[in-house]
Every structure is written in C-alpha cells, then in structure tokens.
Scaffold this motif. Structure first.
Motif, PDB file in Angstrom:
ATOM      1  N   UNK A 109      92.794 -35.904  -6.803  1.00 34.49           N
ATOM      2  CA  UNK A 109      91.350 -35.685  -6.754  1.00 34.49           C
ATOM      3  C   UNK A 109      90.852 -35.594  -5.314  1.00 34.49           C
ATOM      4  N   UNK A 110      91.439 -36.378  -4.416  1.00 34.71           N
ATOM      5  CA  UNK A 110      91.048 -36.290  -3.005  1.00 34.71           C
ATOM      6  C   UNK A 110      91.501 -34.965  -2.394  1.00 34.71           C
ATOM      7  N   UNK A 111      92.692 -34.497  -2.771  1.00 32.97           N
ATOM      8  CA  UNK A 111      93.159 -33.202  -2.251  1.00 32.97           C
ATOM      9  C   UNK A 111      92.275 -32.070  -2.758  1.00 32.97           C
ATOM     10  N   UNK A 112      91.859 -32.152  -4.014  1.00 33.55           N
ATOM     11  CA  UNK A 112      90.961 -31.125  -4.552  1.00 33.55           C
ATOM     12  C   UNK A 112      89.607 -31.173  -3.852  1.00 33.55           C
ATOM     13  N   UNK A 113      89.120 -32.384  -3.581  1.00 32.26           N
ATOM     14  CA  UNK A 113      87.848 -32.528  -2.863  1.00 32.26           C
ATOM     15  C   UNK A 113      87.950 -31.907  -1.470  1.00 32.26           C
ATOM     16  N   UNK A 114      89.068 -32.137  -0.789  1.00 32.17           N
ATOM     17  CA  UNK A 114      89.273 -31.539   0.529  1.00 32.17           C
ATOM     18  C   UNK A 114      89.297 -30.018   0.446  1.00 32.17           C
ATOM     19  N   UNK A 115      89.948 -29.481  -0.595  1.00 33.26           N
ATOM     20  CA  UNK A 115      89.989 -28.024  -0.766  1.00 33.26           C
ATOM     21  C   UNK A 115      88.584 -27.470  -0.966  1.00 33.26           C
ATOM     22  N   UNK A 116      87.773 -28.147  -1.777  1.00 38.40           N
ATOM     23  CA  UNK A 116      86.389 -27.702  -1.946  1.00 38.40           C
ATOM     24  C   UNK A 116      85.606 -27.823  -0.638  1.00 38.40           C
ATOM     25  N   UNK A 117      85.863 -28.877   0.144  1.00 37.35           N
ATOM     26  CA  UNK A 117      85.228 -28.980   1.467  1.00 37.35           C
ATOM     27  C   UNK A 117      85.577 -27.756   2.315  1.00 37.35           C
ATOM     28  N   UNK A 118      86.848 -27.372   2.306  1.00 39.54           N
ATOM     29  CA  UNK A 118      87.290 -26.222   3.100  1.00 39.54           C
ATOM     30  C   UNK A 118      86.651 -24.926   2.611  1.00 39.54           C
ATOM     31  N   UNK A 119      86.548 -24.771   1.290  1.00 38.94           N
ATOM     32  CA  UNK A 119      85.882 -23.584   0.733  1.00 38.94           C
ATOM     33  C   UNK A 119      84.424 -23.539   1.189  1.00 38.94           C
ATOM     34  N   UNK A 120      83.749 -24.687   1.136  1.00 33.38           N
ATOM     35  CA  UNK A 120      82.342 -24.727   1.547  1.00 33.38           C
ATOM     36  C   UNK A 120      82.166 -24.387   3.023  1.00 33.38           C
ATOM     37  N   UNK A 121      83.168 -24.658   3.841  1.00 28.98           N
ATOM     38  CA  UNK A 121      83.094 -24.285   5.258  1.00 28.98           C
ATOM     39  C   UNK A 121      83.172 -22.772   5.448  1.00 28.98           C
ATOM     40  N   UNK A 122      83.739 -22.079   4.463  1.00 30.93           N
ATOM     41  CA  UNK A 122      83.992 -20.643   4.602  1.00 30.93           C
ATOM     42  C   UNK A 122      82.980 -19.751   3.886  1.00 30.93           C
ATOM     43  N   UNK A 123      82.220 -20.306   2.930  1.00 32.05           N
ATOM     44  CA  UNK A 123      81.315 -19.459   2.153  1.00 32.05           C
ATOM     45  C   UNK A 123      79.893 -19.552   2.698  1.00 32.05           C
ATOM     46  N   UNK A 124      79.147 -18.444   2.538  1.00 31.62           N
ATOM     47  CA  UNK A 124      77.753 -18.433   2.977  1.00 31.62           C
ATOM     48  C   UNK A 124      76.809 -17.906   1.899  1.00 31.62           C
ATOM     49  N   UNK A 125      77.330 -17.663   0.699  1.00 30.98           N
ATOM     50  CA  UNK A 125      76.512 -17.139  -0.393  1.00 30.98           C
ATOM     51  C   UNK A 125      76.021 -18.319  -1.240  1.00 30.98           C
ATOM     52  N   UNK A 126      74.698 -18.552  -1.296  1.00 30.91           N
ATOM     53  CA  UNK A 126      74.195 -19.684  -2.081  1.00 30.91           C
ATOM     54  C   UNK A 126      74.591 -19.630  -3.549  1.00 30.91           C
ATOM     55  N   UNK A 127      74.806 -18.420  -4.097  1.00 29.42           N
ATOM     56  CA  UNK A 127      75.230 -18.300  -5.492  1.00 29.42           C
ATOM     57  C   UNK A 127      76.636 -18.861  -5.703  1.00 29.42           C
ATOM     58  N   UNK A 128      77.423 -18.899  -4.650  1.00 30.25           N
ATOM     59  CA  UNK A 128      78.775 -19.473  -4.704  1.00 30.25           C
ATOM     60  C   UNK A 128      78.740 -20.939  -4.278  1.00 30.25           C
ATOM     61  N   UNK A 129      77.936 -21.253  -3.285  1.00 31.14           N
ATOM     62  CA  UNK A 129      77.890 -22.610  -2.734  1.00 31.14           C
ATOM     63  C   UNK A 129      77.503 -23.631  -3.799  1.00 31.14           C
ATOM     64  N   UNK A 130      76.499 -23.327  -4.610  1.00 28.08           N
ATOM     65  CA  UNK A 130      75.995 -24.333  -5.552  1.00 28.08           C
ATOM     66  C   UNK A 130      77.034 -24.743  -6.602  1.00 28.08           C
ATOM     67  N   UNK A 131      77.711 -23.805  -7.292  1.00 35.30           N
ATOM     68  CA  UNK A 131      78.734 -24.263  -8.236  1.00 35.30           C
ATOM     69  C   UNK A 131      79.918 -24.944  -7.550  1.00 35.30           C
ATOM     70  N   UNK A 132      80.260 -24.523  -6.328  1.00 36.95           N
ATOM     71  CA  UNK A 132      81.355 -25.173  -5.608  1.00 36.95           C
ATOM     72  C   UNK A 132      80.955 -26.609  -5.244  1.00 36.95           C
TER      73      UNK A 132
END
Length: 200
Positions: free
Chosen positions: A136-159
């Motif tokens: 679960x911590x590794x998945x949380x880190x992966x989502x943190x990394x995804x959030x660092x790379x995305x700039x579309x609010x339509x993607x940010x909110x579900x992530x």
C-alpha cells in the motif's frame, strides 16, 4: 459472491485525450504496485489467513482494488480514445498502439506486462500482512509520482482519490496485523509457530 454496481467508485470524466499521460498511468493497472496485483494479492491471501476479522479486511480491500483497477482502466481509456495517428506518434504511443491499438492491456509504465511474480501470498499471517502494508505504501508512492507528472484536473482528482484509499488500506492492514499479533502472542508464536510442526 460479489454484487457489481454499475458505476465507478469515483467519477472519471476526462475531456482531453493525452496518450503520453496514459503511458505512465497504465502502471497502476498492470505494474508491480498496481491495482491488478493488489486485488490478486489480497483475494489470494485470505484463504490461508487464520483470523476471521483479518479475512474480512483482505476481502474488503481486495474487492475495492478491483474497483480501483476499473477506475485506472477508465482513465487510460479516456486518455486514449479517438486518437489521430499524429497524436499517437507525437506522444510516443506507437509501440503500445501497434501491439494493442488502444485496448487495455495490463503493463507497467516501463512496458513489461503484468506478472503474478509481482505479488506475494506466503500463507503466514504476519508475513502476508507486512507485505500488504508495504504494498500500500508503494502504491501510494506511485500515485504521488503520477501526481507530480499530471496537470489535467480531470485526471488529478480521481488519482488523488485513489492515493487517499491507499492510505486507508495501509491503516486497515495495520489493524489486521494487530489482530494477528494478538492471537499469535497468546500462543507464544515467537517461541515457535504453532501452525506448523517444525523439526529442529
């Protein structure tokens, strides 16, 4: 037996296609710390878990992970629908497109396909639950990394929603670990595991 509710756990409504973004978000479908691995890990581990309350947590979280896999697939699908050949080329999406068109295929961001080798089911309560908390911590880190790379609010909110659920799952597995430790301590587990006759 599961009852399927025909809606996502959190809405996914992406207006702008972006195959470059899809290339790394897909790792949460088929990557080593993704939702497919999580669902299979927990739903497999519950059979050998000796404590009813912990079995319930594994079943609940494993089932929810199937819903999260569905959300990730919806995100990737919406990011890759109605693409032109120029958009595919510009995003470097050709290799995926040649193999899968825009169908959903479980793979990591690095391109390697899903493998059951990415998750553990050991059959030992403490080992499995420690594995689950780490996952679960590794998945949380992966989502943190995804959030660092995305700039579309339509993607940010579900992530962001998915990231928050990883934290809740970590806490739930912490509860399950305490249940297992309390039960095993009562049997002097740390002297010898009573579930097995170990020859010394």
């Amino acid at each position: 037996m599961w009852t399927y509710e025909k809606k996502l756990q959190f809405p996914v409504n992406i207006k702008n296609p972006n195959p470059a973004m899809a290339k790394f978000i897909i790792t949460q479908f088929g990557g080593p710390d993704g939702e497919l691995a999580a669902s299979q890990r927990y739903l497999s581990q519950r059979y050998s878990m000796p404590y009813k309350e912990a079995v319930g947590i594994l079943t609940d979280v494993g089932t929810e992970e199937l819903g999260h896999m569905e959300m990730i697939c919806a995100i990737v699908h919406q990011l890759t629908r109605n693409l032109t050949i120029d958009q595919i080329k510009e995003a470097g999406f050709e290799a995926y497109f040649v193999d899968h068109t825009t169908g959903l295929y479980p793979q990591a961001a690095a391109g390697f396909p899903f493998s059951a080798a990415s998750f553990q089911s050991k059959g030992d309560a403490i080992t499995d639950l420690m594995e689950d908390m780490a996952a679960e911590q590794k998945a949380r880190t992966t989502y943190d990394n995804i959030l660092r790379l995305v700039d579309d609010p339509d993607v940010i909110e579900p992530i962001k929603f998915l990231r928050e659920r990883e934290i809740v799952h970590f806490q739930r597995f912490g509860e399950a670990l305490r249940i297992a430790q309390d039960n095993l301590n009562s049997k002097n587990f740390y002297a010898i595991n009573p579930e097995f006759d170990i020859k010394r």
